[in-house]
Design a protein around this motif. Structure first.
Motif, PDB file in Angstrom:
ATOM      1  N   GLY A   3       0.821  -1.209   0.000  1.00 52.31           N
ATOM      2  CA  GLY A   3       0.000   0.000   0.000  1.00 52.31           C
ATOM      3  C   GLY A   3       0.851   1.254   0.000  1.00 52.31           C
ATOM      4  N   LEU A   4       1.945   1.246   0.759  1.00 47.33           N
ATOM      5  CA  LEU A   4       2.850   2.394   0.808  1.00 47.33           C
ATOM      6  C   LEU A   4       3.506   2.629  -0.549  1.00 47.33           C
ATOM      7  CD1 LEU A   4       4.584   1.712   4.248  1.00 47.33           C
ATOM      8  CD2 LEU A   4       2.892   3.477   3.762  1.00 47.33           C
ATOM      9  N   ILE A   5       3.896   1.537  -1.206  1.00 44.72           N
ATOM     10  CA  ILE A   5       4.526   1.651  -2.525  1.00 44.72           C
ATOM     11  C   ILE A   5       3.541   2.223  -3.539  1.00 44.72           C
ATOM     12  CG2 ILE A   5       5.481   0.335  -4.458  1.00 44.72           C
ATOM     13  CD1 ILE A   5       6.745  -1.559  -2.380  1.00 44.72           C
ATOM     14  N   ASP A  59      12.136   1.063  -9.029  1.00 42.67           N
ATOM     15  CA  ASP A  59      11.996  -0.240  -8.388  1.00 42.67           C
ATOM     16  C   ASP A  59      12.975  -0.442  -7.228  1.00 42.67           C
ATOM     17  OD1 ASP A  59      14.196  -0.299 -10.024  1.00 42.67           O
ATOM     18  OD2 ASP A  59      13.851  -2.333 -10.765  1.00 42.67           O
ATOM     19  N   GLN A  60      13.918   0.502  -7.061  1.00 41.50           N
ATOM     20  CA  GLN A  60      14.855   0.406  -5.936  1.00 41.50           C
ATOM     21  C   GLN A  60      14.677   1.559  -4.945  1.00 41.50           C
ATOM     22  OE1 GLN A  60      18.925   0.017  -7.266  1.00 41.50           O
ATOM     23  NE2 GLN A  60      18.410  -1.541  -8.779  1.00 41.50           N
ATOM     24  N   SER A  61      13.595   2.330  -5.100  1.00 40.02           N
ATOM     25  CA  SER A  61      13.419   3.543  -4.302  1.00 40.02           C
ATOM     26  C   SER A  61      12.049   3.570  -3.651  1.00 40.02           C
ATOM     27  CB  SER A  61      13.591   4.788  -5.185  1.00 40.02           C
ATOM     28  OG  SER A  61      14.817   4.747  -5.890  1.00 40.02           O
ATOM     29  N   LEU A  62      11.993   4.206  -2.476  1.00 39.80           N
ATOM     30  CA  LEU A  62      10.725   4.322  -1.749  1.00 39.80           C
ATOM     31  C   LEU A  62      10.701   5.644  -0.991  1.00 39.80           C
ATOM     32  CD1 LEU A  62       8.040   3.050  -0.834  1.00 39.80           C
ATOM     33  CD2 LEU A  62       9.300   1.979   1.063  1.00 39.80           C
ATOM     34  N   LEU A  69      -0.356   6.966   9.131  1.00 46.40           N
ATOM     35  CA  LEU A  69      -0.891   6.157  10.229  1.00 46.40           C
ATOM     36  C   LEU A  69      -0.269   4.758  10.289  1.00 46.40           C
ATOM     37  CD1 LEU A  69      -4.684   7.104  10.050  1.00 46.40           C
ATOM     38  CD2 LEU A  69      -2.998   7.852  11.749  1.00 46.40           C
ATOM     39  N   PHE A  70       0.282   4.308   9.167  1.00 46.16           N
ATOM     40  CA  PHE A  70       0.953   2.991   9.125  1.00 46.16           C
ATOM     41  C   PHE A  70       1.989   2.868  10.235  1.00 46.16           C
ATOM     42  CE2 PHE A  70       4.576   0.461   7.743  1.00 46.16           C
ATOM     43  CZ  PHE A  70       3.993  -0.734   7.330  1.00 46.16           C
TER      44      PHE A  70
END
Length: 398
Positions: A3-5, A59-62, A69-70
């Protein structure tokens, strides 16, 4: 994590990179761990996302905002471990101060995963600055100021405008005006607007709501950000707001600390501490003599709000033109890297070399006559002459 991604990818898709703050290029983005400081609303999140979108493999970053709230029920260190195991190598953490004991979490992530790049930022400057002693070996700190007048014009008009260093402006200011006027013929009109609603990028959202958003920003800083870095009471918060109002309605303000303490119903030592809190929070700027230290207990020679928009938001119809002019000058020069202290005869001594008097178009050299390297920064002037330079031109320093 999925969900974060998804949230971060959706955010990035709609993100624009056509305008970048000049401080973007001052950051060594190749560093392993970077912390971006700055007052609320200056565009730290935008800066991080622009770098991610243009320079890092998706694909290697966030990108994560730690007020999500997570993180009320999930560990940041555990998430970083899972992200790393899935091949992640670039972790961007926004509003990092919202995560409880974030210093320990960042320290652990840095130490456990030596090939993981970290970029963090937050708006509670007091909380972030307290971490510098613990994390200085790991993080390189950068500060993002408010928009310059040049950046405001570039963002509003969608044009490229050149920035100038202080030496260029002092030496060649008459030559620099023509290219500006070719791109912005009504530059004086825009300058008046900038002083009211141009310091923060959110002016683009709706100029009619801008002043109320400034007031909301002030309340969030005092009511939420400051308590995250220091234990303060609600009565102190009310006194801080009253103190800001008193500064906003003053002429260029040489404080009588004892009287100011009386007006805010507090003690002299406590008042000096309150001024320090406001300064660290980027709501005020304190001007001191070059011979004085910057200790919290040293009385400043003059106090200004951090930028002119704060004056218009707080003082309503009681703004002082001299205060606005000096606040603009101080803000633009300090944000561009100059050091300003009190002057013997004029308003400011810049870099211990240039003495400036700031005023309107009719300002004379009487106060700084016969002083070497002395200048007037004059408002309401389109073109300068000799050592009398249009005030708005100092908005092109960054």
């Amino acid at each position: 994590m999925e969900g974060l991604i998804n949230r971060y990818r959706n955010l990035l898709q709609s993100f624009k990179t056509d305008f970048k703050r000049s401080h973007y290029n001052k950051i060594n983005w190749n560093g392993r761990a970077i912390c971006i400081l700055g007052a609320r609303g200056t565009g730290k999140s935008t800066l991080m996302l622009q770098y991610l979108k243009e320079n890092l493999p998706l694909d290697q970053s966030l990108y994560l905002s730690l007020d999500d709230l997570f993180f009320k029920q999930n560990s940041l260190v555990d998430l970083a471990e899972r992200f790393y195991q899935l091949g992640g190598r670039n972790l961007l953490l926004d509003e990092v101060h919202k995560y409880e004991d974030w210093q320990s979490a960042v320290k652990n992530i840095y130490d456990f995963y030596p090939d993981l790049k970290l970029i963090i930022s937050g708006s509670s400057i007091l909380a972030l600055q307290k971490s510098q002693a613990d994390l200085s070996r790991r993080l390189v700190y950068y500060e993002l100021p408010e928009l310059s007048f040049r950046e405001y014009l570039s963002l509003k008009l969608k044009i490229e405008l050149e920035k100038y260093d202080l030496t260029q402006i002092l030496k060649d200011h008459q030559k620099l005006i023509d290219p500006i006027l070719a791109s912005v013929p009504d530059v004086m009109l825009h300058f008046e607007n900038y002083k009211k609603i141009g310091a923060y990028p959110f002016f683009l959202e709706d100029e009619r709501d801008y002043i109320s958003k400034i007031n909301q920003l002030i309340n969030v800083i005092i009511d939420y950000d400051l308590p995250e870095g220091k234990d303060i009471s609600t009565s102190t918060q009310a006194k801080l707001k009253k103190l800001l109002y008193l500064i906003s309605t003053s002429v260029p303000f040489s404080p009588n600390i004892t009287k100011l303490a009386e007006k805010t119903d507090t003690t002299r030592p406590r008042l000096l501490e309150m001024l320090h809190m406001l300064e660290v929070s980027k709501l005020i700027k304190s001007l001191r003599s070059s011979s004085k230290g910057i200790s919290m207990m040293n009385k400043p020679d003059k106090i200004y709000l951090s930028n002119t928009n704060l004056i218009y938001a707080l003082a309503l119809e009681n703004q002082n033109s001299g205060n606005i002019r000096e606040t603009f000058f101080y803000n633009q020069l300090e944000n561009s890297g100059s050091i300003l202290t009190t002057a013997k005869n004029g308003d400011f001594l810049v870099n211990n070399q240039f003495e400036f008097e700031v005023g309107g178009k009719n300002k004379t050299f009487d106060q700084i006559a016969n002083i070497p390297n002395s200048y007037i920064a004059a408002d309401e002037m389109l073109h300068g002459m000799g050592n009398k330079i249009p005030l708005y031109l100092f908005g092109f320093l960054y």
